[in-house]
Design a protein around this motif. Structure first.
Motif, PDB file in Angstrom:
ATOM      1  N   ILE A 145     -19.644 -20.388 -40.870  1.00 22.65           N
ATOM      2  CA  ILE A 145     -18.228 -20.132 -40.592  1.00 22.65           C
ATOM      3  C   ILE A 145     -17.897 -18.681 -40.943  1.00 22.65           C
ATOM      4  O   ILE A 145     -18.210 -18.212 -42.046  1.00 22.65           O
ATOM      5  CB  ILE A 145     -17.325 -21.110 -41.384  1.00 22.65           C
ATOM      6  N   GLY A 146     -17.273 -17.989 -40.006  1.00 20.69           N
ATOM      7  CA  GLY A 146     -16.809 -16.614 -40.250  1.00 20.69           C
ATOM      8  C   GLY A 146     -15.316 -16.644 -40.509  1.00 20.69           C
ATOM      9  O   GLY A 146     -14.560 -17.260 -39.760  1.00 20.69           O
ATOM     10  N   ILE A 147     -14.897 -16.003 -41.604  1.00 22.41           N
ATOM     11  CA  ILE A 147     -13.471 -15.986 -41.960  1.00 22.41           C
ATOM     12  C   ILE A 147     -12.997 -14.530 -41.941  1.00 22.41           C
ATOM     13  O   ILE A 147     -13.614 -13.663 -42.551  1.00 22.41           O
ATOM     14  CB  ILE A 147     -13.250 -16.625 -43.354  1.00 22.41           C
ATOM     15  N   VAL A 194     -13.175 -23.638 -50.001  1.00 27.47           N
ATOM     16  CA  VAL A 194     -13.382 -25.044 -49.630  1.00 27.47           C
ATOM     17  C   VAL A 194     -14.539 -25.209 -48.628  1.00 27.47           C
ATOM     18  O   VAL A 194     -15.259 -26.214 -48.676  1.00 27.47           O
ATOM     19  CB  VAL A 194     -12.089 -25.732 -49.108  1.00 27.47           C
ATOM     20  N   CYS A 195     -14.717 -24.217 -47.761  1.00 21.28           N
ATOM     21  CA  CYS A 195     -15.820 -24.324 -46.785  1.00 21.28           C
ATOM     22  C   CYS A 195     -17.168 -24.231 -47.500  1.00 21.28           C
ATOM     23  O   CYS A 195     -18.107 -24.977 -47.194  1.00 21.28           O
ATOM     24  CB  CYS A 195     -15.711 -23.240 -45.718  1.00 21.28           C
ATOM     25  N   ALA A 196     -17.279 -23.303 -48.472  1.00 26.94           N
ATOM     26  CA  ALA A 196     -18.551 -23.146 -49.188  1.00 26.94           C
ATOM     27  C   ALA A 196     -18.850 -24.389 -50.026  1.00 26.94           C
ATOM     28  O   ALA A 196     -19.996 -24.858 -50.062  1.00 26.94           O
ATOM     29  CB  ALA A 196     -18.504 -21.897 -50.067  1.00 26.94           C
ATOM     30  N   THR A 198     -12.666 -33.204 -41.683  1.00 26.02           N
ATOM     31  CA  THR A 198     -13.182 -34.395 -42.360  1.00 26.02           C
ATOM     32  C   THR A 198     -14.215 -33.999 -43.413  1.00 26.02           C
ATOM     33  O   THR A 198     -14.184 -34.490 -44.541  1.00 26.02           O
ATOM     34  CB  THR A 198     -13.807 -35.355 -41.321  1.00 26.02           C
ATOM     35  N   ARG A 199     -15.117 -33.071 -43.047  1.00 24.70           N
ATOM     36  CA  ARG A 199     -16.136 -32.650 -44.015  1.00 24.70           C
ATOM     37  C   ARG A 199     -15.518 -31.918 -45.217  1.00 24.70           C
ATOM     38  O   ARG A 199     -16.060 -31.977 -46.324  1.00 24.70           O
ATOM     39  CB  ARG A 199     -17.177 -31.768 -43.315  1.00 24.70           C
ATOM     40  N   LEU A 200     -14.381 -31.267 -45.003  1.00 25.86           N
ATOM     41  CA  LEU A 200     -13.689 -30.599 -46.112  1.00 25.86           C
ATOM     42  C   LEU A 200     -12.932 -31.607 -46.977  1.00 25.86           C
ATOM     43  O   LEU A 200     -12.302 -31.235 -47.964  1.00 25.86           O
ATOM     44  CB  LEU A 200     -12.692 -29.554 -45.585  1.00 25.86           C
ATOM     45  N   ASP A 201     -12.982 -32.887 -46.555  1.00 28.17           N
ATOM     46  CA  ASP A 201     -12.283 -33.956 -47.265  1.00 28.17           C
ATOM     47  C   ASP A 201     -10.764 -33.735 -47.241  1.00 28.17           C
ATOM     48  O   ASP A 201     -10.065 -34.035 -48.205  1.00 28.17           O
ATOM     49  CB  ASP A 201     -12.809 -34.041 -48.710  1.00 28.17           C
TER      50      ASP A 201
END
Ligand SMILES: CC(=O)CC(=O)SCCNC(=O)CCNC(=O)[C@H](O)C(C)(C)COP(=O)(O)OP(=O)(O)OC[C@H]1O[C@@H](n2cnc3c(N)ncnc32)[C@H](O)[C@@H]1OP(=O)(O)O
Ligand SMILES: NC(=O)C1=CN([C@@H]2O[C@H](COP(=O)(O)OP(=O)(O)OC[C@H]3O[C@@H](n4cnc5c(N)ncnc54)[C@H](OP(=O)(O)O)[C@@H]3O)[C@@H](O)[C@H]2O)C=CC1
Length: 291
Positions: free
Chosen positions: A6-8, A21-23, A172-175
């Motif tokens: 993911i690029g932010i 949260v992504c990491a 969803t994966r980030l809950d």
């Protein structure tokens, strides 16, 4: 599509929270900004927020260390070329966002999904300036990102189902929990929240209450976790004003007229917590009202 990297874009308060949260969710993250200090401050802030999560036993020390290792930083936007998903979280200005997408598009893989964390700007219009309106969406996190449960997902007029589903699976994966909003000015949360904040500023401007009485009223009288002026400082007064302008221009209704006092604070550079002064002055030990 299987999203791994993911690029932010933009390492301010939202960019750092999104990287955090992504990491932690296991994505490889590349965070970019135009200023080196913004990148180093973001890494410090993420480390501090994760330390707090370790001390409260929300995550383990190894979760923290592994997540920090998954976050890379760069000043070169084009380094984001190999990523699978872009989340743009730069300043709330359409010209800045358009320029970022224009620079990114030529180096991206054709299948990369582009998203914006914009609080208010038309997703359809941002998407139309890129080469992939069908793979463009609004991906709107709430502040503070590590704590707030919601992500608003906004489809532009051309967004396709695969793009929506891929973004939903990231949420969803980030809950976290998503709410879908149609692409109209400021979507759902800010369409409702920002006129309330603007009204609180009018209440101050017209002398109905002081900063303290307005915030106390809404905290103790409506059970809001923060008063509206404290929340405005937390969000950033420049961002609040930008959102009110999008509502005012986009819906052409005088009820969205930004309060002149809000404009004055922004013109003074008193943008809230991020500049240490807004409706409160944060330079001392405890926040002091400025009016
Ligand atoms: C403008 C837009 O486009 C959209 C938006 O985001 S609108 C803004 C939406 N956000 C809000 O409305 C926030 C309203 N405020 C709140 O919910 C709360 O005041 C708050 C969660 C920010 C702080 O809560 P609090 O009870 O006063 O403080 P505190 O007990 O210190 O913190 C609660 C938790 O938040 C964490 N936290 C507080 N501030 C944080 C920050 N800036 N970053 C990361 N974590 C933070 C704390 O570590 C604590 O975590 P744990 O529960 O895991 O221990
Ligand atoms: N604040 C909030 O509560 C929320 C904000 N948002 C949205 O998230 C986005 C970011 O907001 P927020 O994090 O609060 O803002 P900040 O002002 O904290 O951060 C924005 C960052 O973007 C950087 N930036 C500016 N131009 C560029 C560029 N061309 N390329 C890369 N980075 C750039 C800024 O650098 P510099 O300082 O040098 O200008 C700054 O570091 C906005 O669209 C906002 O509307 C969404 C949800 C909540």
């Amino acid at each position: 599509m299987d999203i791994k990297r993911i690029g932010i874009v933009g390492a301010g308060q939202m960019g750092n929270g999104i990287a955090h949260v992504c990491a932690l969710a296991g994505y490889d993250v590349l965070l970019s900004d135009v200023r080196d200090e913004a990148l180093s401050e973001a890494l410090t802030q993420i480390g501090r927020n994760m330390d707090r999560q370790v001390s409260r036993e929300k995550i383990s020390q190894s979760d923290r260390d592994e997540a920090m290792e998954r976050i890379g930083t760069t000043l070169k936007l084009t380094d984001l070329g190999p990523t699978d998903l872009i989340i743009e979280a730069a300043t709330e200005r359409e010209d800045i966002k358009n320029a970022i997408f224009a620079e990114l598009v030529p180096v991206l893989k054709p299948e990369t999904i582009l998203t914006s964390n914009t609080s208010s700007i038309s997703i359809t219009r941002l998407a139309s300036r890129t080469d992939r309106p069908e793979r463009f969406m609004g991906f709107h996190f709430m502040n503070p990102v590590p704590i707030m449960q919601l992500v608003e997902l906004i489809r532009g007029i051309a967004t396709n189902e695969d793009t929506y589903n891929a973004c939903q699976s990231v949420v969803t994966r980030l809950d976290k929990t998503s709410a879908t909003a149609e692409d109209f000015p400021a979507f759902i949360v800010n369409r409702i929240l920002m006129p309330m904040i603007n009204e609180a500023v009018y209440t101050l401007y017209e002398g109905v209450g002081t900063v303290t009485s307005i915030d106390t009223s809404m905290k103790l009288g409506a059970n809001h976790p923060m008063g509206p002026l404290e929340l405005a400082d937390f969000i950033g007064l420049d961002t609040c004003l930008a959102i009110m302008n999008v509502l005012h221009d986009g819906l052409a209704d005088t009820k969205y007229r930004p309060c002149p006092l809000l404009t004055k604070y922004v013109e003074a550079g008193w943008l809230g917590r991020k500049t240490n002064r807004g409706f409160y002055d944060y330079r001392g030990d405890t926040p002091t009202p400025t009016r």
